[in-house]
Design a protein around this motif. Sequence first.
Motif, PDB file in Angstrom:
ATOM      1  N   LEU A 104      12.169  13.266 -13.075  1.00 22.15           N
ATOM      2  CA  LEU A 104      12.721  12.501 -11.843  1.00 22.15           C
ATOM      3  C   LEU A 104      11.634  11.520 -11.172  1.00 22.15           C
ATOM      4  O   LEU A 104      11.705  10.621 -10.833  1.00 22.15           O
ATOM      5  N   LEU A 105      10.458  12.196 -11.035  1.00 20.95           N
ATOM      6  CA  LEU A 105       9.149  11.767 -10.624  1.00 20.95           C
ATOM      7  C   LEU A 105       8.645  10.533 -11.422  1.00 20.95           C
ATOM      8  O   LEU A 105       8.313   9.406 -11.078  1.00 20.95           O
ATOM      9  N   VAL A 106       8.494  10.682 -12.841  1.00 20.76           N
ATOM     10  CA  VAL A 106       8.226   9.711 -13.900  1.00 20.76           C
ATOM     11  C   VAL A 106       9.253   8.463 -13.669  1.00 20.76           C
ATOM     12  O   VAL A 106       8.900   7.396 -13.811  1.00 20.76           O
ATOM     13  N   ALA A 107      10.299   8.909 -13.561  1.00 21.48           N
ATOM     14  CA  ALA A 107      11.697   8.023 -13.653  1.00 21.48           C
ATOM     15  C   ALA A 107      11.587   7.183 -12.500  1.00 21.48           C
ATOM     16  O   ALA A 107      11.304   5.842 -12.507  1.00 21.48           O
ATOM     17  N   VAL A 108      10.917   7.678 -11.393  1.00 25.58           N
ATOM     18  CA  VAL A 108      11.005   6.889  -9.824  1.00 25.58           C
ATOM     19  C   VAL A 108       9.724   6.126 -10.003  1.00 25.58           C
ATOM     20  O   VAL A 108       9.802   4.799  -9.713  1.00 25.58           O
ATOM     21  N   SER A 109       8.626   6.453 -10.590  1.00 20.22           N
ATOM     22  CA  SER A 109       7.342   5.787 -10.683  1.00 20.22           C
ATOM     23  C   SER A 109       7.556   4.575 -11.540  1.00 20.22           C
ATOM     24  O   SER A 109       7.245   3.406 -11.222  1.00 20.22           O
ATOM     25  N   THR A 110       8.317   4.783 -12.612  1.00 21.33           N
ATOM     26  CA  THR A 110       8.418   3.775 -13.709  1.00 21.33           C
ATOM     27  C   THR A 110       9.466   2.547 -13.371  1.00 21.33           C
ATOM     28  O   THR A 110       9.007   1.346 -13.168  1.00 21.33           O
ATOM     29  N   ALA A 111      10.490   3.091 -12.419  1.00 28.86           N
ATOM     30  CA  ALA A 111      11.548   2.223 -11.984  1.00 28.86           C
ATOM     31  C   ALA A 111      10.833   1.423 -10.961  1.00 28.86           C
ATOM     32  O   ALA A 111      11.286   0.089 -10.572  1.00 28.86           O
TER      33      ALA A 111
ATOM     34  N   LYS B 112      10.746 -14.295 -20.088  1.00 31.10           N
ATOM     35  CA  LYS B 112      11.087 -13.771 -18.923  1.00 31.10           C
ATOM     36  C   LYS B 112      11.373 -12.087 -18.957  1.00 31.10           C
ATOM     37  O   LYS B 112      10.899 -11.412 -18.057  1.00 31.10           O
ATOM     38  N   LEU B 113      11.504 -11.705 -20.355  1.00 32.86           N
ATOM     39  CA  LEU B 113      11.598 -10.201 -20.489  1.00 32.86           C
ATOM     40  C   LEU B 113      10.137  -9.616 -20.094  1.00 32.86           C
ATOM     41  O   LEU B 113      10.040  -8.524 -19.613  1.00 32.86           O
ATOM     42  N   GLN B 114       9.205 -10.151 -20.560  1.00 32.14           N
ATOM     43  CA  GLN B 114       8.119  -9.754 -20.775  1.00 32.14           C
ATOM     44  C   GLN B 114       7.308  -9.305 -19.385  1.00 32.14           C
ATOM     45  O   GLN B 114       6.625  -8.634 -19.020  1.00 32.14           O
ATOM     46  N   GLY B 115       7.979 -10.502 -18.438  1.00 31.67           N
ATOM     47  CA  GLY B 115       7.480 -10.291 -16.882  1.00 31.67           C
ATOM     48  C   GLY B 115       7.964  -9.060 -16.304  1.00 31.67           C
ATOM     49  O   GLY B 115       7.581  -8.491 -15.378  1.00 31.67           O
ATOM     50  N   LYS B 116       9.250  -8.554 -17.165  1.00 32.66           N
ATOM     51  CA  LYS B 116       9.875  -7.206 -16.386  1.00 32.66           C
ATOM     52  C   LYS B 116       9.010  -5.918 -17.057  1.00 32.66           C
ATOM     53  O   LYS B 116       9.293  -4.887 -16.422  1.00 32.66           O
ATOM     54  N   LEU B 117       8.649  -6.118 -18.156  1.00 27.32           N
ATOM     55  CA  LEU B 117       8.063  -4.935 -18.999  1.00 27.32           C
ATOM     56  C   LEU B 117       6.651  -4.413 -18.445  1.00 27.32           C
ATOM     57  O   LEU B 117       6.510  -3.386 -18.690  1.00 27.32           O
ATOM     58  N   PHE B 118       5.772  -5.335 -18.125  1.00 25.97           N
ATOM     59  CA  PHE B 118       4.789  -5.069 -17.584  1.00 25.97           C
ATOM     60  C   PHE B 118       4.584  -4.380 -16.082  1.00 25.97           C
ATOM     61  O   PHE B 118       5.289  -4.946 -15.212  1.00 25.97           O
ATOM     62  N   ALA B 119       3.791  -3.194 -15.834  1.00 29.31           N
ATOM     63  CA  ALA B 119       3.759  -2.606 -14.765  1.00 29.31           C
ATOM     64  C   ALA B 119       3.078  -3.675 -13.776  1.00 29.31           C
ATOM     65  O   ALA B 119       2.295  -4.474 -13.917  1.00 29.31           O
TER      66      ALA B 119
ATOM     67  N   MET C 240       0.626  -1.158   0.015  1.00 31.57           N
ATOM     68  CA  MET C 240      -0.027  -0.030  -0.133  1.00 31.57           C
ATOM     69  C   MET C 240       1.182   1.339  -0.008  1.00 31.57           C
ATOM     70  O   MET C 240       0.464   2.325  -0.671  1.00 31.57           O
ATOM     71  N   LEU C 241       1.886   1.030   0.729  1.00 29.50           N
ATOM     72  CA  LEU C 241       2.788   2.332   0.672  1.00 29.50           C
ATOM     73  C   LEU C 241       3.464   2.485  -0.726  1.00 29.50           C
ATOM     74  O   LEU C 241       3.771   3.740  -1.124  1.00 29.50           O
ATOM     75  N   ALA C 242       3.747   1.471  -1.445  1.00 25.54           N
ATOM     76  CA  ALA C 242       4.242   1.709  -2.624  1.00 25.54           C
ATOM     77  C   ALA C 242       2.999   2.428  -3.608  1.00 25.54           C
ATOM     78  O   ALA C 242       3.445   3.277  -4.446  1.00 25.54           O
ATOM     79  N   PHE C 243       1.881   1.888  -3.306  1.00 26.77           N
ATOM     80  CA  PHE C 243       0.664   2.678  -4.114  1.00 26.77           C
ATOM     81  C   PHE C 243       0.613   4.000  -3.816  1.00 26.77           C
ATOM     82  O   PHE C 243       0.495   4.955  -4.881  1.00 26.77           O
ATOM     83  N   ILE C 244       1.064   4.215  -2.609  1.00 29.64           N
ATOM     84  CA  ILE C 244       0.744   5.944  -2.167  1.00 29.64           C
ATOM     85  C   ILE C 244       1.942   6.551  -3.067  1.00 29.64           C
ATOM     86  O   ILE C 244       1.771   7.548  -3.617  1.00 29.64           O
ATOM     87  N   PHE C 245       3.270   6.314  -3.076  1.00 26.13           N
ATOM     88  CA  PHE C 245       4.399   6.902  -3.598  1.00 26.13           C
ATOM     89  C   PHE C 245       4.034   6.905  -5.127  1.00 26.13           C
ATOM     90  O   PHE C 245       4.253   8.026  -5.584  1.00 26.13           O
ATOM     91  N   VAL C 246       3.302   5.830  -5.918  1.00 25.37           N
ATOM     92  CA  VAL C 246       3.179   5.852  -7.268  1.00 25.37           C
ATOM     93  C   VAL C 246       2.136   6.839  -7.818  1.00 25.37           C
ATOM     94  O   VAL C 246       2.047   7.709  -8.389  1.00 25.37           O
ATOM     95  N   ALA C 247       1.118   6.826  -6.615  1.00 20.55           N
ATOM     96  CA  ALA C 247      -0.098   7.972  -6.840  1.00 20.55           C
ATOM     97  C   ALA C 247       0.546   9.464  -6.953  1.00 20.55           C
ATOM     98  O   ALA C 247       0.347  10.062  -7.712  1.00 20.55           O
ATOM     99  N   ILE C 248       1.439   9.683  -5.864  1.00 20.86           N
ATOM    100  CA  ILE C 248       1.806  11.102  -5.760  1.00 20.86           C
ATOM    101  C   ILE C 248       2.652  11.500  -6.852  1.00 20.86           C
ATOM    102  O   ILE C 248       2.726  12.517  -7.165  1.00 20.86           O
TER     103      ILE C 248
ATOM    104  N   THR D  90       2.810  10.147  -9.998  1.00 16.15           N
ATOM    105  CA  THR D  90       2.412  10.153 -11.153  1.00 16.15           C
ATOM    106  C   THR D  90       1.346  11.629 -11.203  1.00 16.15           C
ATOM    107  O   THR D  90       1.466  12.137 -12.478  1.00 16.15           O
ATOM    108  N   SER D  91       0.637  11.751  -9.881  1.00 16.86           N
ATOM    109  CA  SER D  91      -0.421  12.757 -10.064  1.00 16.86           C
ATOM    110  C   SER D  91       0.486  14.146 -10.377  1.00 16.86           C
ATOM    111  O   SER D  91       0.055  15.046 -11.137  1.00 16.86           O
ATOM    112  N   PHE D  92       1.360  14.550  -9.406  1.00 16.87           N
ATOM    113  CA  PHE D  92       2.121  15.612  -9.512  1.00 16.87           C
ATOM    114  C   PHE D  92       2.731  15.908 -10.842  1.00 16.87           C
ATOM    115  O   PHE D  92       2.750  16.871 -11.411  1.00 16.87           O
ATOM    116  N   ALA D  93       3.480  14.628 -11.246  1.00 17.03           N
ATOM    117  CA  ALA D  93       4.210  14.917 -12.587  1.00 17.03           C
ATOM    118  C   ALA D  93       3.287  15.396 -13.790  1.00 17.03           C
ATOM    119  O   ALA D  93       3.544  16.501 -14.665  1.00 17.03           O
TER     120      ALA D  93
END
Length: 323
Positions: free
Chosen positions: A238-245, A170-177, A48-56, A58-61
């Motif tokens: 920076l924010l998009v990179a963090v969310s994507t990574a 194996k690669l496909q498993g890494k590419l989907f969110a 859930m903490l990860a969800f909050i980080f991604v939400a913040i 993504t929304s701000f960016a």
Amino acid sequence: MDKRLSKPNTRIIWSILVVAVIMMTVLFLTYNTYGNWEFALNYRGKKMLAFIFVAISTSFATISFQTLANNHFLTPSILGFDSLYTLIHTVLFFFMGEQAKIALLSNQLVMFFVNVSLMIVLSTTLFYFLLKKQGNNLYLLLMVGMILGTLFGSISTFLQVLLDPNEFDKLQGKLFASFANVNTTLLTLAFVFLFFGAGYLWMVAKKMDVLHLGKDVATNLGINVNRFQWQLLFVISLLVAVSTALVGPITFLGFIVANISYQLFNTYKHRTLFIGSTLIAILMLIGGQFLVEQVFKWNTTLSVVIEFSGGVYFVGKLLKERK
């Protein structure tokens, strides 16, 4: 006539969203735990903490980028971040030896730094040459970003065709969110980046409010628009990179929550939109993951649901705006 929502109405909507987020959070943490609170806090709590980080992030960016581009249909993914993320992983799978590949991909911290660093280096280089050397032409930047995204996607597709089928799987498993298998060891590092990135956008929110008046008016009011654009693009990257990574590429999440916020709050004030879109994003992620886990029983993934819903919403909004 001023169509903006009054503060009481804004607070009512905020209150409804907060109550909905709290109720969904409690349901997500407690459903089918059978009294095992340690499991709920250790496993679901960190997720859930990860969800909050991604939400913040993504929304701000997304809201900041749409203000910068003066277009509610564009998202930061137009600069090619999703395609770059795909290219990075594809190149690693294609060129690295098996042992080196296993050692690198198993170290999520290294991969996190690689993804974030490459995305920021690319965006900074792009911004420098197109904003500094080409007369701060923002639309040229967006066009080049689209072209680079297409180029990265084409290279990735070409290399994937040459991969062994097992490697490709194996690669496909890494590419989907992936929201189900978030690496919680990255949360502390992601929080540091998020704190500085989102904190900066929050502090300059009033300057972004002025950008709605146009570049000339903002300049007359004392804002160095060219430098401010560069700073905003860097922080957005920076924010998009963090969310994507952290979870992988999510194209339509920011588009959905940003445009719903515009409709709900009907205001130009970025701080109001930041709070509203973040609450909506948290509600979507936690509620969506609950449905995927408990209702659909893992027959689908949250990223697929978001991308499908976002695509339908995008087409619907496009047709509505056309009319």
